[in-house]
Design an enzyme around this catalytic site. Structure first.
Site, PDB file in Angstrom:
ATOM      1  N   GLY A  20       0.831  -1.215   0.000  1.00  0.00           N
ATOM      2  CA  GLY A  20       0.000   0.000   0.000  1.00  0.00           C
ATOM      3  C   GLY A  20       0.857   1.253   0.000  1.00  0.00           C
ATOM      4  O   GLY A  20       0.470   2.273   0.570  1.00  0.00           O
ATOM      5  N   GLY A  23      -0.508   4.881  -0.922  1.00  0.00           N
ATOM      6  CA  GLY A  23      -1.484   5.567  -0.068  1.00  0.00           C
ATOM      7  C   GLY A  23      -0.793   6.523   0.897  1.00  0.00           C
ATOM      8  O   GLY A  23       0.439   6.559   0.983  1.00  0.00           O
ATOM      9  N   GLY A  26       1.062   4.304   3.609  1.00  0.00           N
ATOM     10  CA  GLY A  26       2.186   3.560   3.034  1.00  0.00           C
ATOM     11  C   GLY A  26       3.319   4.483   2.620  1.00  0.00           C
ATOM     12  O   GLY A  26       4.503   4.186   2.864  1.00  0.00           O
ATOM     13  N   SER A 116      -7.701   0.290  12.671  1.00  0.00           N
ATOM     14  CA  SER A 116      -8.312   1.609  12.800  1.00  0.00           C
ATOM     15  C   SER A 116      -9.073   1.679  14.115  1.00  0.00           C
ATOM     16  O   SER A 116      -9.596   0.674  14.602  1.00  0.00           O
ATOM     17  CB  SER A 116      -9.270   1.811  11.634  1.00  0.00           C
ATOM     18  OG  SER A 116     -10.199   2.825  11.957  1.00  0.00           O
ATOM     19  N   TYR A 145     -16.178  -1.840   7.599  1.00  0.00           N
ATOM     20  CA  TYR A 145     -14.732  -1.648   7.670  1.00  0.00           C
ATOM     21  C   TYR A 145     -14.207  -2.164   9.009  1.00  0.00           C
ATOM     22  O   TYR A 145     -13.176  -2.840   9.080  1.00  0.00           O
ATOM     23  CB  TYR A 145     -14.457  -0.149   7.526  1.00  0.00           C
ATOM     24  CG  TYR A 145     -13.013   0.263   7.522  1.00  0.00           C
ATOM     25  CD1 TYR A 145     -12.187  -0.053   6.455  1.00  0.00           C
ATOM     26  CD2 TYR A 145     -12.481   1.011   8.567  1.00  0.00           C
ATOM     27  CE1 TYR A 145     -10.865   0.355   6.442  1.00  0.00           C
ATOM     28  CE2 TYR A 145     -11.169   1.431   8.568  1.00  0.00           C
ATOM     29  CZ  TYR A 145     -10.361   1.099   7.498  1.00  0.00           C
ATOM     30  OH  TYR A 145      -9.055   1.503   7.475  1.00  0.00           O
ATOM     31  N   LYS A 149     -11.369  -5.030   9.856  1.00  0.00           N
ATOM     32  CA  LYS A 149     -10.152  -4.727  10.627  1.00  0.00           C
ATOM     33  C   LYS A 149     -10.065  -5.597  11.883  1.00  0.00           C
ATOM     34  O   LYS A 149      -8.976  -5.998  12.290  1.00  0.00           O
ATOM     35  CB  LYS A 149     -10.112  -3.233  10.985  1.00  0.00           C
ATOM     36  CG  LYS A 149      -9.868  -2.332   9.768  1.00  0.00           C
ATOM     37  CD  LYS A 149      -8.498  -2.614   9.172  1.00  0.00           C
ATOM     38  CE  LYS A 149      -8.171  -1.765   7.968  1.00  0.00           C
ATOM     39  NZ  LYS A 149      -6.869  -2.084   7.368  1.00  0.00           N
ATOM     40  N   LEU A 175      -6.384   9.877  10.829  1.00  0.00           N
ATOM     41  CA  LEU A 175      -5.079  10.292  10.297  1.00  0.00           C
ATOM     42  C   LEU A 175      -5.235  11.436   9.315  1.00  0.00           C
ATOM     43  O   LEU A 175      -6.286  11.588   8.685  1.00  0.00           O
ATOM     44  CB  LEU A 175      -4.440   9.109   9.572  1.00  0.00           C
ATOM     45  CG  LEU A 175      -4.214   7.880  10.439  1.00  0.00           C
ATOM     46  CD1 LEU A 175      -3.853   6.680   9.583  1.00  0.00           C
ATOM     47  CD2 LEU A 175      -3.107   8.160  11.455  1.00  0.00           C
ATOM     48  N   LYS A 196     -12.588  22.408   0.978  1.00  0.00           N
ATOM     49  CA  LYS A 196     -13.786  23.248   0.872  1.00  0.00           C
ATOM     50  C   LYS A 196     -13.464  24.690   1.272  1.00  0.00           C
ATOM     51  O   LYS A 196     -13.923  25.639   0.630  1.00  0.00           O
ATOM     52  CB  LYS A 196     -14.881  22.731   1.807  1.00  0.00           C
ATOM     53  CG  LYS A 196     -15.576  21.465   1.349  1.00  0.00           C
ATOM     54  CD  LYS A 196     -16.766  21.207   2.299  1.00  0.00           C
ATOM     55  CE  LYS A 196     -17.189  19.785   2.364  1.00  0.00           C
ATOM     56  NZ  LYS A 196     -18.230  19.524   3.366  1.00  0.00           N
ATOM     57  N   ASP A 278     -23.356  12.160  11.938  1.00  0.00           N
ATOM     58  CA  ASP A 278     -22.239  12.539  12.811  1.00  0.00           C
ATOM     59  C   ASP A 278     -21.275  11.369  13.030  1.00  0.00           C
ATOM     60  O   ASP A 278     -20.103  11.568  13.314  1.00  0.00           O
ATOM     61  CB  ASP A 278     -22.771  12.951  14.200  1.00  0.00           C
ATOM     62  CG  ASP A 278     -23.184  14.410  14.250  1.00  0.00           C
ATOM     63  OD1 ASP A 278     -22.668  15.211  13.448  1.00  0.00           O
ATOM     64  OD2 ASP A 278     -24.019  14.747  15.116  1.00  0.00           O
TER      65      ASP A 278
END
Ligand code: GFB
Length: 322
Positions: A20, A23, A26, A116, A145, A149, A175, A196, A278
């Site tokens: 990775g 990314g 990585g 994570s 996800y 993990k 992160l 933004k 949220d």
């Protein structure tokens, strides 16, 4: 601060595969490993699709890494997690299964699996300690996800228990940093707000939309601090339990937006869009275990945001194209 735990696994002279490497995480690991006297191995997605078991097996059998940093994953912010559950579950399950199993087959002597903070239950006591894992239901916006993990942590533990493999896991909090994803639909909050707010400044707009209420609290960790902690743990930690990695610095999303606006030099109003979720209301890691080993984060959020904004300005063309 506690004395540094002793080095159990020197990296000097090793062949180290960063899975990775393109990314954000990585590429930070690759930057950090340049300070160690090791050989860094990488392979692009065009050459090896990590979701294909045979491709992973062929590549690892040929290159024979000693050490693996498993930073390859399908990742994204709250909206991407919520709307692409199959990809977040399937891709991450197969990538980690393929790499962990092949690492055992080819005799990898150390593997660092990256998880994570979303592995912890929605109502976990804050700050969240490692033993809060599997103590309650997950946050629904990222449970797919999270399940993948959690399976990765369990894979490392199972391979340690059954085959004696020195595979360890680390769980970082939210992160950010150079190389982040700035796509407004799939990114995490910090790069999304940076983009933004920057674009509002450029266009002379005086409002910026923020998803949700702005009240959730998040702990942000600079990716270079993460890479340093991962190398630290790889060299100094060898046990089944996963280890949390956080900065200890917590901020509300509304205050984060104000901090980014300062860095960008924009003055205006935020409009909160309560049709967007949220997610977890608070997500702070207990980093006592890592501190006791003698590691602490170095980058404060204000400095980290300022340097990430400089990176963003230098890479604007790629960010827009991406
Ligand atoms: O960073 P984020 O997408 O992920 O969102 P999570 C953090 C908070 O910022 C949420 C709010 O309350 C969002 O609603 N937010 C406000 C925004 N404006 C925006 C915006 O423009 N974009 C985004 N993305 N958020 C992730 C998980 O959860 O945490 C991942 O989905 C991963 O799986 C990561 O585990 C660590 O912190 O809510």
């Amino acid at each position: 601060m506690a004395d540094e735990a002793p080095v159990l696994y020197p990296l000097a002279g090793r062949r180290v595969w960063v899975a990775g490497h393109r990314g954000m995480v990585g590429s930070a690991i690759v930057r950090r490993l340049k300070a160690e006297d090791c050989e860094i191995l990488t392979v692009g997605r065009d050459e090896v699709d990590l979701r294909r078991q045979d491709a992973v097996e062929r590549w690892m059998a040929r290159t024979r890494p000693d050490t693996v940093f498993l930073a390859a994953a399908t990742v994204g912010g709250i909206h991407a997690n919520d709307t692409r559950p199959a990809e977040f579950l399937y891709d991450n399950l197969v990538i980690e299964s393929n790499i962990v199993n092949t690492a055992k087959e080819v005799g990898v002597s150390k593997l660092m699996f990256l998880g994570s903070a979303c592995i912890y239950p929605r109502e976990a006591p804050q700050p969240m300690a490692e033993d809060a894992l599997l103590s309650g239901p997950l946050e629904p916006t990222n449970e797919w996800y999270a399940v993948a993990k959690i399976a990765g942590i369990k894979l490392c533990q199972a391979y340690r228990r059954q085959w004696g493999c020195d595979f360890i896991s680390a769980m970082p909090n939210n992160l950010y940093g150079p190389g982040d994803n700035f796509d407004l639909e799939s990114s995490h909050v910090l790069p999304a707000l940076m983009r933004k707010i920057h674009e509002a400044k450029e266009a002379g707009r005086d409002t910026v939309p923020i998803w949700g209420t702005g009240r959730p609290l998040r702990e942000f960790l600079h990716v270079d601090d993460l890479a340093d902690a991962l190398v630290f743990l790889t060299m100094r930690y060898s046990d089944a339990p996963h280890v949390n990695i956080g900065s200890g610095e917590e901020i509300g999303i509304g205050d984060l937006a104000a901090l980014i606006a300062d860095a960008v030099g924009w003055r205006g109003r935020f409009e909160f869009d309560s049709t967007r979720p949220d997610g977890m209301m608070r997500k702070l890691l207990d980093v006592g275990r890592l501190h006791a080993m003698g590691w602490r984060a170095k980058t404060g959020l204000r400095d980290g945001v300022a340097s990430t904004y400089r990176w963003f300005l230098e890479h604007r063309a790629e960010v827009r194209a991406g």
